[in-house]
Design a protein around this motif. Structure first.
Motif, PDB file in Angstrom:
ATOM      1  N   TYR A  78      29.602  71.203  40.490  1.00 42.23           N
ATOM      2  CA  TYR A  78      28.866  70.104  41.108  1.00 42.23           C
ATOM      3  C   TYR A  78      29.461  68.767  40.678  1.00 42.23           C
ATOM      4  CZ  TYR A  78      25.428  73.535  42.550  1.00 42.23           C
ATOM      5  OH  TYR A  78      24.811  74.608  43.131  1.00 42.23           O
ATOM      6  N   PHE A  79      29.308  67.768  41.554  1.00 37.23           N
ATOM      7  CA  PHE A  79      29.901  66.453  41.325  1.00 37.23           C
ATOM      8  C   PHE A  79      28.841  65.364  41.389  1.00 37.23           C
ATOM      9  CE2 PHE A  79      33.226  69.163  42.906  1.00 37.23           C
ATOM     10  CZ  PHE A  79      34.330  68.803  42.161  1.00 37.23           C
ATOM     11  N   ASP A  80      29.151  64.235  40.758  1.00 43.25           N
ATOM     12  CA  ASP A  80      28.292  63.062  40.855  1.00 43.25           C
ATOM     13  C   ASP A  80      28.486  62.411  42.220  1.00 43.25           C
ATOM     14  OD1 ASP A  80      27.228  63.307  38.291  1.00 43.25           O
ATOM     15  OD2 ASP A  80      28.856  62.155  37.383  1.00 43.25           O
ATOM     16  N   PHE A  81      27.585  61.523  42.577  1.00 38.93           N
ATOM     17  CA  PHE A  81      27.666  60.808  43.850  1.00 38.93           C
ATOM     18  C   PHE A  81      28.985  60.054  43.946  1.00 38.93           C
ATOM     19  CE2 PHE A  81      26.978  56.793  46.168  1.00 38.93           C
ATOM     20  CZ  PHE A  81      26.760  57.310  47.431  1.00 38.93           C
ATOM     21  N   ASP A  82      29.666  60.210  45.078  1.00 41.65           N
ATOM     22  CA  ASP A  82      30.899  59.485  45.393  1.00 41.65           C
ATOM     23  C   ASP A  82      31.987  59.712  44.341  1.00 41.65           C
ATOM     24  OD1 ASP A  82      32.370  57.913  47.151  1.00 41.65           O
ATOM     25  OD2 ASP A  82      31.915  56.075  46.060  1.00 41.65           O
ATOM     26  N   SER A  83      32.045  60.911  43.768  1.00 41.83           N
ATOM     27  CA  SER A  83      33.007  61.210  42.708  1.00 41.83           C
ATOM     28  C   SER A  83      33.666  62.553  42.965  1.00 41.83           C
ATOM     29  CB  SER A  83      32.291  61.249  41.361  1.00 41.83           C
ATOM     30  OG  SER A  83      33.168  61.700  40.345  1.00 41.83           O
ATOM     31  N   TYR A  84      34.892  62.675  42.493  1.00 42.84           N
ATOM     32  CA  TYR A  84      35.591  63.956  42.552  1.00 42.84           C
ATOM     33  C   TYR A  84      36.126  64.352  41.176  1.00 42.84           C
ATOM     34  CZ  TYR A  84      39.681  60.911  43.216  1.00 42.84           C
ATOM     35  OH  TYR A  84      40.644  59.944  43.081  1.00 42.84           O
ATOM     36  N   VAL A  85      35.512  63.819  40.143  1.00 43.47           N
ATOM     37  CA  VAL A  85      35.882  64.142  38.767  1.00 43.47           C
ATOM     38  C   VAL A  85      35.127  65.405  38.338  1.00 43.47           C
ATOM     39  CG1 VAL A  85      35.803  63.350  36.374  1.00 43.47           C
ATOM     40  CG2 VAL A  85      36.315  61.732  38.209  1.00 43.47           C
ATOM     41  N   VAL A  86      35.877  66.405  37.858  1.00 47.13           N
ATOM     42  CA  VAL A  86      35.246  67.632  37.368  1.00 47.13           C
ATOM     43  C   VAL A  86      34.583  67.304  36.032  1.00 47.13           C
ATOM     44  CG1 VAL A  86      35.627  70.020  36.656  1.00 47.13           C
ATOM     45  CG2 VAL A  86      36.953  69.061  38.543  1.00 47.13           C
ATOM     46  N   LYS A  87      33.269  67.466  35.974  1.00 44.92           N
ATOM     47  CA  LYS A  87      32.517  67.112  34.770  1.00 44.92           C
ATOM     48  C   LYS A  87      32.732  68.158  33.675  1.00 44.92           C
ATOM     49  CE  LYS A  87      28.554  66.611  37.100  1.00 44.92           C
ATOM     50  NZ  LYS A  87      27.136  66.273  37.349  1.00 44.92           N
ATOM     51  N   ASP A  88      32.588  67.729  32.427  1.00 44.25           N
ATOM     52  CA  ASP A  88      32.773  68.616  31.271  1.00 44.25           C
ATOM     53  C   ASP A  88      31.849  69.827  31.312  1.00 44.25           C
ATOM     54  OD1 ASP A  88      34.820  67.187  30.120  1.00 44.25           O
ATOM     55  OD2 ASP A  88      33.509  66.027  28.802  1.00 44.25           O
ATOM     56  N   GLU A  89      30.666  69.673  31.863  1.00 41.61           N
ATOM     57  CA  GLU A  89      29.722  70.788  31.878  1.00 41.61           C
ATOM     58  C   GLU A  89      30.196  71.947  32.764  1.00 41.61           C
ATOM     59  OE1 GLU A  89      26.010  69.881  34.481  1.00 41.61           O
ATOM     60  OE2 GLU A  89      26.809  67.945  33.808  1.00 41.61           O
ATOM     61  N   PHE A  90      31.205  71.715  33.611  1.00 39.51           N
ATOM     62  CA  PHE A  90      31.726  72.779  34.473  1.00 39.51           C
ATOM     63  C   PHE A  90      33.105  73.260  34.012  1.00 39.51           C
ATOM     64  CE2 PHE A  90      28.670  70.455  37.051  1.00 39.51           C
ATOM     65  CZ  PHE A  90      27.797  71.496  37.327  1.00 39.51           C
ATOM     66  N   ARG A  91      33.495  72.847  32.816  1.00 37.91           N
ATOM     67  CA  ARG A  91      34.771  73.284  32.251  1.00 37.91           C
ATOM     68  C   ARG A  91      34.799  74.805  32.083  1.00 37.91           C
ATOM     69  NH1 ARG A  91      36.641  70.194  27.142  1.00 37.91           N
ATOM     70  NH2 ARG A  91      36.890  68.625  28.754  1.00 37.91           N
ATOM     71  N   GLY A  92      33.705  75.388  31.646  1.00 39.55           N
ATOM     72  CA  GLY A  92      33.625  76.837  31.464  1.00 39.55           C
ATOM     73  C   GLY A  92      33.811  77.586  32.778  1.00 39.55           C
ATOM     74  N   THR A  93      33.244  77.058  33.845  1.00 30.20           N
ATOM     75  CA  THR A  93      33.411  77.672  35.168  1.00 30.20           C
ATOM     76  C   THR A  93      34.868  77.676  35.577  1.00 30.20           C
ATOM     77  OG1 THR A  93      31.204  76.964  35.841  1.00 30.20           O
ATOM     78  CG2 THR A  93      32.769  77.463  37.605  1.00 30.20           C
ATOM     79  N   VAL A  94      35.523  76.543  35.401  1.00 28.46           N
ATOM     80  CA  VAL A  94      36.935  76.435  35.778  1.00 28.46           C
ATOM     81  C   VAL A  94      37.793  77.329  34.889  1.00 28.46           C
ATOM     82  CG1 VAL A  94      38.883  74.836  35.970  1.00 28.46           C
ATOM     83  CG2 VAL A  94      36.614  74.114  36.710  1.00 28.46           C
ATOM     84  N   GLU A  95      37.514  77.334  33.584  1.00 27.75           N
ATOM     85  CA  GLU A  95      38.301  78.164  32.665  1.00 27.75           C
ATOM     86  C   GLU A  95      38.151  79.648  32.972  1.00 27.75           C
ATOM     87  OE1 GLU A  95      36.973  76.935  28.788  1.00 27.75           O
ATOM     88  OE2 GLU A  95      38.311  75.197  28.771  1.00 27.75           O
ATOM     89  N   ALA A  96      36.942  80.094  33.267  1.00 28.09           N
ATOM     90  CA  ALA A  96      36.715  81.511  33.574  1.00 28.09           C
ATOM     91  C   ALA A  96      37.470  81.923  34.826  1.00 28.09           C
ATOM     92  CB  ALA A  96      35.219  81.772  33.740  1.00 28.09           C
ATOM     93  N   ASN A  97      37.452  81.082  35.843  1.00 29.01           N
ATOM     94  CA  ASN A  97      38.169  81.395  37.076  1.00 29.01           C
ATOM     95  C   ASN A  97      39.678  81.333  36.867  1.00 29.01           C
ATOM     96  OD1 ASN A  97      36.281  81.709  39.592  1.00 29.01           O
ATOM     97  ND2 ASN A  97      35.325  80.186  38.274  1.00 29.01           N
ATOM     98  N   ALA A  98      40.139  80.421  36.043  1.00 28.91           N
ATOM     99  CA  ALA A  98      41.571  80.340  35.751  1.00 28.91           C
ATOM    100  C   ALA A  98      42.046  81.592  35.019  1.00 28.91           C
ATOM    101  CB  ALA A  98      41.881  79.094  34.929  1.00 28.91           C
ATOM    102  N   LYS A  99      41.223  82.116  34.109  1.00 35.33           N
ATOM    103  CA  LYS A  99      41.581  83.353  33.393  1.00 35.33           C
ATOM    104  C   LYS A  99      41.722  84.526  34.357  1.00 35.33           C
ATOM    105  CE  LYS A  99      39.690  82.415  28.833  1.00 35.33           C
ATOM    106  NZ  LYS A  99      38.676  82.799  27.844  1.00 35.33           N
ATOM    107  N   VAL A 100      40.796  84.623  35.301  1.00 37.21           N
ATOM    108  CA  VAL A 100      40.851  85.707  36.289  1.00 37.21           C
ATOM    109  C   VAL A 100      42.125  85.589  37.120  1.00 37.21           C
ATOM    110  CG1 VAL A 100      39.765  86.575  38.403  1.00 37.21           C
ATOM    111  CG2 VAL A 100      38.375  86.096  36.392  1.00 37.21           C
ATOM    112  N   LEU A 101      42.432  84.387  37.561  1.00 35.81           N
ATOM    113  CA  LEU A 101      43.605  84.188  38.404  1.00 35.81           C
ATOM    114  C   LEU A 101      44.908  84.389  37.636  1.00 35.81           C
ATOM    115  CD1 LEU A 101      42.350  81.116  40.426  1.00 35.81           C
ATOM    116  CD2 LEU A 101      42.756  83.415  41.312  1.00 35.81           C
ATOM    117  N   SER A 102      44.960  83.947  36.390  1.00 37.33           N
ATOM    118  CA  SER A 102      46.201  84.109  35.623  1.00 37.33           C
ATOM    119  C   SER A 102      46.400  85.552  35.176  1.00 37.33           C
ATOM    120  CB  SER A 102      46.239  83.157  34.423  1.00 37.33           C
ATOM    121  OG  SER A 102      45.186  83.434  33.541  1.00 37.33           O
ATOM    122  N   ALA A 103      45.316  86.316  35.056  1.00 34.72           N
ATOM    123  CA  ALA A 103      45.430  87.728  34.665  1.00 34.72           C
ATOM    124  C   ALA A 103      45.870  88.604  35.838  1.00 34.72           C
ATOM    125  CB  ALA A 103      44.098  88.229  34.112  1.00 34.72           C
ATOM    126  N   ASP A 104      45.515  88.219  37.045  1.00 31.72           N
ATOM    127  CA  ASP A 104      45.880  89.002  38.226  1.00 31.72           C
ATOM    128  C   ASP A 104      46.477  88.051  39.264  1.00 31.72           C
ATOM    129  OD1 ASP A 104      46.155  90.687  40.380  1.00 31.72           O
ATOM    130  OD2 ASP A 104      44.059  91.323  40.429  1.00 31.72           O
TER     131      ASP A 104
END
Length: 180
Positions: A78-104
């Motif tokens: 999720y993003f703040d209004f008028d923003s495209y900055v990935v917030k720190d609270e979603f770092r875990g989501t991005v990291e988990a998906n990156a692990k899946v993609l880099s493993a396969d």
């Protein structure tokens, strides 16, 4: 006319003086102390003091990316209004998906960028694209290949929640990771 004797001996005196100064600057080399190492618990430990200590970190098998692992994988950012900055609270989501993609490397993901209803259609399509690309760049920085990731924008066209208040708008300002 001859120069005075004191001026004729000046170059030799300067060389001798320089040699004495340089000799005085030499000293025994200092031995470097190793830098402290950060432990997984966040504290600093002097080198060698943690030898033999067991790690409290549970190993994760990133190669095990079966359908169950993909089902439990967080897929919304999720993003703040008028923003495209990935917030720190979603770092875990991005990291988990990156692990899946880099493993396969055969897995592919489509990142769909969305906005709320405020703003023009063109502006929201561009903002949704920037949101999707921000998540894609974060995945790439964490090990996913660019060929595995596609960023698309739907702007305000596919709301997660219909409504005209802040609660609905907050749920619509998102990027969704859809595995193909």
């Amino acid at each position: 006319m001859k120069a005075p004797t004191s001026l004729r001996s000046t170059p030799a005196a300067l060389v001798a003086l320089a040699a004495l100064v340089l000799a005085g600057c030499s000293s025994t080399p200092l031995t470097e102390t190793p830098a402290p190492v950060e432990t997984r618990t966040g504290g600093a430990v002097a080198p060698g003091s943690g030898a033999g200590a067991q790690s409290r970190v549970t190993p994760v098998d990133v190669a095990k990316t079966d359908s169950t692992a993909l089902t439990n994988l967080p897929r919304l950012v999720y993003f703040d209004f008028d923003s495209y900055v990935v917030k720190d609270e979603f770092r875990g989501t991005v990291e988990a998906n990156a692990k899946v993609l880099s493993a396969d490397r055969k897995k592919k993901v489509s990142i769909e960028g969305h906005t709320d209803e405020r703003g023009s259609r063109e502006y929201n399509l561009a903002l949704g694209q920037r949101r999707a690309e921000a998540v894609a760049k974060s995945l790439a920085l964490l090990g996913a290949q660019n060929t595995q990731v596609e960023a698309v924008s739907y702007g305000e066209e596919r709301p997660a929640e219909n409504g005209h208040d802040e609660a609905a708008w907050a749920k619509n300002r998102r990027a969704e990771l859809i595995y193909r």
